[in-house]
Design an enzyme around this catalytic site. Structure first.
Site, mmCIF file in Angstrom:
data_model
loop_
_atom_site.group_PDB
_atom_site.id
_atom_site.type_symbol
_atom_site.label_atom_id
_atom_site.label_comp_id
_atom_site.label_asym_id
_atom_site.label_seq_id
_atom_site.Cartn_x
_atom_site.Cartn_y
_atom_site.Cartn_z
ATOM 1 N N GLY A 89 0.839 -1.189 0.000
ATOM 2 C CA GLY A 89 0.000 0.000 0.000
ATOM 3 C C GLY A 89 0.873 1.238 0.000
ATOM 4 N NE ARG A 90 -2.008 6.594 -0.940
ATOM 5 C CZ ARG A 90 -2.462 7.586 -0.191
ATOM 6 N NH1 ARG A 90 -1.671 8.528 0.247
ATOM 7 N NH2 ARG A 90 -3.737 7.638 0.143
ATOM 8 C CD GLU A 93 5.542 7.528 -1.039
ATOM 9 O OE1 GLU A 93 5.988 7.724 -2.179
ATOM 10 O OE2 GLU A 93 4.390 7.868 -0.662
ATOM 11 C CB CYS A 119 2.422 -4.954 -2.660
ATOM 12 S SG CYS A 119 1.751 -3.891 -3.949
ATOM 13 C CG HIS A 120 4.117 -0.208 -2.998
ATOM 14 N ND1 HIS A 120 3.052 -0.726 -3.711
ATOM 15 C CD2 HIS A 120 4.655 0.759 -3.782
ATOM 16 C CE1 HIS A 120 2.945 -0.085 -4.869
ATOM 17 N NE2 HIS A 120 3.900 0.821 -4.936
ATOM 18 C CE1 TYR A 139 1.482 -2.727 -8.742
ATOM 19 C CE2 TYR A 139 2.988 -0.891 -9.073
ATOM 20 C CZ TYR A 139 1.819 -1.558 -9.387
ATOM 21 O OH TYR A 139 0.978 -1.051 -10.349
#
Length: 197
Positions: A89-90, A93, A119-120, A139
């Site tokens: 997800g975000r 980050e 993923c991320h 990802y």
């Protein structure tokens, strides 16, 4: 089977499926899962984002559910945990900017404990400098980040020693199965009921 104690690293706008599904599935097979987020305590929530693949050049993002944390980040002692789950997800980050998060991640690699990243989530592993010499995935747009961290890239669910990585939530069945094997979890597969004659 003796259940393991696992740590799940969440954050605001973590991907909805990537936090909810492993959190529930790992508990379903008998593991204890503590979900934490920096600067938050048990009972606090993280808003989630639903990432979907609808034919655009990248994923779309929609509001998800509120994910309730069940442990305090500040009280975490990584030595008390048998494995780590890092959803995407975000959230990764910004989570990778916390020194405490990076130190926590390094513990699991230094002690060769099972780590599952999706993923991320590999953004956090890359920032923690734990990918050099490994083979992993994430990802697809993060291939350059993974290679830049000194790792080899695979385009599918990958297990390299204690590290299990997947590209996104469609990988859940294989990714979770590999992680459970890495944890030494023996799950009996249900046999389909016989049809009546």
């Amino acid at each position: 089977m003796q259940g393991k104690r696992l740590l799940l690293l969440a954050g605001d706008f973590v991907e909805d499926y990537e936090v909810m599904v492993p959190f529930q599935a790992l508990q379903m097979v008998g593991h204890e899962v503590d979900a934490v987020c920096p600067e938050k305590a048990a009972g606090d929530t993280c808003p989630t984002a639903v990432h979907d693949f609808e034919g655009d050049q990248t994923y779309t993002e929609k509001p998800g559910h509120d994910f309730e944390l069940n442990a305090d980040f500040d009280a975490v002692d990584p030595a008390e945990y048998d494995g780590l789950v890092v959803p995407g997800g975000r959230a990764p980050e910004y989570l990778r900017t916390y020194d405490e998060v990076l130190e926590l991640v390094r513990h699991f690699f230094e002690e060769d404990k099972p780590v599952a990243a999706l993923c991320h989530g590999v953004q956090i592993l890359s920032a923690a400098d734990v990918l050099e010499g490994r083979t992993c995935t994430g990802y697809p747009a993060l291939e350059a980040d993974v290679r830049g961290a000194g790792a080899d890239w695979e385009g599918e669910v990958t297990r390299d020693g204690n590290l299990v990585t997947g590209q996104a939530w469609p990988d859940h069945p294989e990714w979770l199965a590999e992680f459970l094997e890495c944890l030494g979890t023996d799950v009996d597969h249900a046999e389909p009921a016989a049809a009546d004659d």
